[in-house]
Design an enzyme around this catalytic site. Structure first.
Site, PDB file in Angstrom:
ATOM      1  N   SER A 140      43.903  45.298  40.865  1.00  0.00           N
ATOM      2  CA  SER A 140      44.264  44.041  40.204  1.00  0.00           C
ATOM      3  C   SER A 140      45.770  44.008  40.019  1.00  0.00           C
ATOM      4  O   SER A 140      46.420  45.062  39.991  1.00  0.00           O
ATOM      5  CB  SER A 140      43.588  43.980  38.829  1.00  0.00           C
TER       6      SER A 140
ATOM      7  N   GLY B 157      45.141  38.443  41.934  1.00  0.00           N
ATOM      8  CA  GLY B 157      45.649  37.798  40.732  1.00  0.00           C
ATOM      9  C   GLY B 157      44.497  37.017  40.101  1.00  0.00           C
ATOM     10  O   GLY B 157      43.320  37.213  40.465  1.00  0.00           O
TER      11      GLY B 157
ATOM     12  N   ARG C  73      23.436  44.990  38.381  1.00  0.00           N
ATOM     13  CA  ARG C  73      22.367  45.143  37.392  1.00  0.00           C
ATOM     14  C   ARG C  73      21.428  43.947  37.380  1.00  0.00           C
ATOM     15  O   ARG C  73      20.239  44.102  37.202  1.00  0.00           O
ATOM     16  CB  ARG C  73      22.987  45.348  35.999  1.00  0.00           C
TER      17      ARG C  73
ATOM     18  N   TYR D 143      42.068  47.766  29.967  1.00  0.00           N
ATOM     19  CA  TYR D 143      41.825  47.216  31.312  1.00  0.00           C
ATOM     20  C   TYR D 143      42.979  47.603  32.253  1.00  0.00           C
ATOM     21  O   TYR D 143      42.746  48.006  33.392  1.00  0.00           O
ATOM     22  CB  TYR D 143      41.653  45.694  31.237  1.00  0.00           C
TER      23      TYR D 143
ATOM     24  N   GLU E  26      33.090  34.814  36.738  1.00  0.00           N
ATOM     25  CA  GLU E  26      32.443  34.978  35.428  1.00  0.00           C
ATOM     26  C   GLU E  26      33.161  36.022  34.567  1.00  0.00           C
ATOM     27  O   GLU E  26      32.693  36.381  33.487  1.00  0.00           O
ATOM     28  CB  GLU E  26      30.973  35.368  35.624  1.00  0.00           C
ATOM     29  N   PHE E  27      34.265  36.518  35.102  1.00  0.00           N
ATOM     30  CA  PHE E  27      34.967  37.637  34.468  1.00  0.00           C
ATOM     31  C   PHE E  27      35.392  37.325  33.029  1.00  0.00           C
ATOM     32  O   PHE E  27      35.163  38.128  32.116  1.00  0.00           O
ATOM     33  CB  PHE E  27      36.185  37.978  35.326  1.00  0.00           C
TER      34      PHE E  27
ATOM     35  N   ALA F  15      27.619  42.641  43.182  1.00  0.00           N
ATOM     36  CA  ALA F  15      27.415  41.517  44.111  1.00  0.00           C
ATOM     37  C   ALA F  15      26.784  40.297  43.436  1.00  0.00           C
ATOM     38  O   ALA F  15      26.574  39.286  44.095  1.00  0.00           O
ATOM     39  CB  ALA F  15      26.516  41.973  45.266  1.00  0.00           C
TER      40      ALA F  15
HETATM   41  P1  NAP Z   1      32.469  38.775  37.667  1.00  0.00           P
HETATM   42  O1  NAP Z   1      32.148  37.440  38.234  1.00  0.00           O
HETATM   43  O2  NAP Z   1      32.275  38.996  36.203  1.00  0.00           O
HETATM   44  O3  NAP Z   1      31.686  39.889  38.501  1.00  0.00           O
HETATM   45  C1  NAP Z   1      31.622  41.217  38.067  1.00  0.00           C
HETATM   46  C2  NAP Z   1      30.540  41.928  38.845  1.00  0.00           C
HETATM   47  O4  NAP Z   1      30.518  43.297  38.414  1.00  0.00           O
HETATM   48  C3  NAP Z   1      29.162  41.348  38.600  1.00  0.00           C
HETATM   49  O5  NAP Z   1      28.454  41.285  39.819  1.00  0.00           O
HETATM   50  C4  NAP Z   1      28.506  42.379  37.677  1.00  0.00           C
HETATM   51  O6  NAP Z   1      27.107  42.431  37.924  1.00  0.00           O
HETATM   52  C5  NAP Z   1      29.168  43.655  38.179  1.00  0.00           C
HETATM   53  N1  NAP Z   1      29.081  44.741  37.207  1.00  0.00           N
HETATM   54  C6  NAP Z   1      29.621  44.827  35.967  1.00  0.00           C
HETATM   55  N2  NAP Z   1      29.249  45.970  35.374  1.00  0.00           N
HETATM   56  C7  NAP Z   1      28.433  46.625  36.265  1.00  0.00           C
HETATM   57  C8  NAP Z   1      27.708  47.839  36.235  1.00  0.00           C
HETATM   58  N3  NAP Z   1      27.725  48.639  35.158  1.00  0.00           N
HETATM   59  N4  NAP Z   1      26.984  48.188  37.316  1.00  0.00           N
HETATM   60  C9  NAP Z   1      26.943  47.398  38.406  1.00  0.00           C
HETATM   61  N5  NAP Z   1      27.605  46.236  38.495  1.00  0.00           N
HETATM   62  C10 NAP Z   1      28.339  45.849  37.434  1.00  0.00           C
HETATM   63  O7  NAP Z   1      34.007  39.158  37.906  1.00  0.00           O
HETATM   64  P2  NAP Z   1      34.918  39.236  39.230  1.00  0.00           P
HETATM   65  O8  NAP Z   1      36.173  38.528  38.893  1.00  0.00           O
HETATM   66  O9  NAP Z   1      34.182  38.854  40.441  1.00  0.00           O
HETATM   67  O10 NAP Z   1      35.246  40.801  39.228  1.00  0.00           O
HETATM   68  C11 NAP Z   1      35.059  41.637  40.364  1.00  0.00           C
HETATM   69  C12 NAP Z   1      36.149  42.701  40.380  1.00  0.00           C
HETATM   70  O11 NAP Z   1      37.424  42.054  40.599  1.00  0.00           O
HETATM   71  C13 NAP Z   1      36.311  43.497  39.072  1.00  0.00           C
HETATM   72  O12 NAP Z   1      36.578  44.846  39.387  1.00  0.00           O
HETATM   73  C14 NAP Z   1      37.548  42.898  38.446  1.00  0.00           C
HETATM   74  O13 NAP Z   1      38.205  43.819  37.620  1.00  0.00           O
HETATM   75  C15 NAP Z   1      38.371  42.550  39.675  1.00  0.00           C
HETATM   76  N6  NAP Z   1      39.400  41.548  39.454  1.00  0.00           N
HETATM   77  C16 NAP Z   1      39.093  40.307  38.984  1.00  0.00           C
HETATM   78  C17 NAP Z   1      40.118  39.395  38.776  1.00  0.00           C
HETATM   79  C18 NAP Z   1      39.853  38.022  38.233  1.00  0.00           C
HETATM   80  O14 NAP Z   1      40.836  37.339  37.846  1.00  0.00           O
HETATM   81  N7  NAP Z   1      38.617  37.560  38.179  1.00  0.00           N
HETATM   82  C19 NAP Z   1      41.454  39.739  39.046  1.00  0.00           C
HETATM   83  C20 NAP Z   1      41.711  41.018  39.519  1.00  0.00           C
HETATM   84  C21 NAP Z   1      40.695  41.921  39.739  1.00  0.00           C
HETATM   85  P3  NAP Z   1      25.953  42.709  36.837  1.00  0.00           P
HETATM   86  O15 NAP Z   1      26.453  42.204  35.514  1.00  0.00           O
HETATM   87  O16 NAP Z   1      24.796  41.950  37.392  1.00  0.00           O
HETATM   88  O17 NAP Z   1      25.757  44.192  36.877  1.00  0.00           O
END
Ligand code: NAP
Length: 246
Positions: free
Chosen positions: A143, A187, A40, A156, A192-193, A16
């Site tokens: 995804s 998509g 975290r 991934y 921050e991914f 979150a």
């Molecule tokens: P993001 O902004 O990097 O957010 C990722 C979140 O995951 C952060 O809150 C991070 O929090 C948390 N996280 C990572 N490792 C963790 C751990 N070991 N324990 C607990 N929390 C953890 O990326 P996002 O795009 O929102 O990604 C969210 C989800 O959407 C992911 O599953 C990603 O694969 C999926 N997704 C993203 C995209 C895209 O284009 N961005 C597309 C398809 C799917 P902390 O670092 O504070 O723990």
């Protein structure tokens, strides 16, 4: 049947602290849900929860640590333990978009451990109470990478194919109950991914700027809330949400 009412329901968002998870927290709060914001980075969660006592609870959670996930519910205050739903956003692609031989095994296995085992651990920690009640909602983040493989994505892609299989399996296991199971398949979404993948903000900015189109995290949060507020007899099983320009 009318819209499913999330008011006063407790929903846990794992992952979150940024991106899709943080946007989902905001929208769930807007629906009147009480939200446990877990990840975290506690300082991020504390600022999300600031000025929202009783409505938003920050919770330290590392989904890659079995003990952290298993102790999650007992670490919550009494009044927060009756959890209606969970949205598992915790995930990363650290070291990704690289040829398989260009990262070490620990980096690759960390992606699997977080995205796959982490999702399983969070669901396992909550499923007993959902099964006992016979109701609940589990939302996982798949995804487009779980539908189509691309070069440099072997690990991934494997993680997101696994999330899809796991989510389909859960849905089948609980099909005779009122537990709903949804997979959201975004998509390219600007979060921050990409920065966490490369540890390089400039490269991440370039990557998103040069994409034909991107989604905002709120676009995916909308899809999650749509699924969670669908009438109780409706299981939104999968939602594939992509940028118009791709
Ligand atoms: P993001 O902004 O990097 O957010 C990722 C979140 O995951 C952060 O809150 C991070 O929090 C948390 N996280 C990572 N490792 C963790 C751990 N070991 N324990 C607990 N929390 C953890 O990326 P996002 O795009 O929102 O990604 C969210 C989800 O959407 C992911 O599953 C990603 O694969 C999926 N997704 C993203 C995209 C895209 O284009 N961005 C597309 C398809 C799917 P902390 O670092 O504070 O723990």
């Amino acid at each position: 049947m009318g819209k499913f009412e999330l008011r006063d329901k407790i929903v846990l968002v794992a992952g979150a602290s940024s991106g899709i998870g943080a946007a989902t927290v905001e929208q769930l709060l807007g629906e009147g849900a009480r939200v446990i914001a877990a990840a975290r980075r506690m300082e991020r969660l504390q600022s999300l929860a600031k000025d929202r006592p009783g409505h938003c609870l920050p919770l330290q959670l590392d989904v890659a640590d079995p003990a952290s996930a298993a102790s999650m519910v007992e670490r919550m205050p009494e009044g927060w333990r009756n959890i209606h739903g969970v949205v598992v956003c915790a995930g990363h692609d650290v070291g990704g978009r690289a040829r398989f031989d260009q990262a070490d095994a620990d980096t690759w296995t960390d992606i699997i451990d977080t995205n796959v085992n982490g999702t399983i651990r969070v669901c396992r920690a909550l499923i007993d109470q959902m099964a006992a009640r016979g109701t609940g909602h589990i939302v996982t983040l798949g995804s487009t990478a779980g539908l189509r493989v691309y070069p440099g994505g072997s690990i991934y892609n494997a993680s997101k194919f696994a999330v899809r299989a796991f989510t389909d399996g859960l849905r089948m296991d609980f099909a005779q109950t009122d537990i709903r199971v949804t997979e959201i398949l975004p998509g390219l979404t600007r979060t921050e991914f990409a920065e966490s993948r490369w540890g390089d903000g400039g490269r991440a900015r370039n990557f998103y700027d040069n994409a034909p189109g991107t989604l905002a995290p709120e676009d995916i949060a909308n899809a999650i809330v749509y699924a969670m507020t669908a009438p109780a007899n409706v299981n939104v099983s999968q939602l594939l949400v992509e940028p118009t320009r791709a």
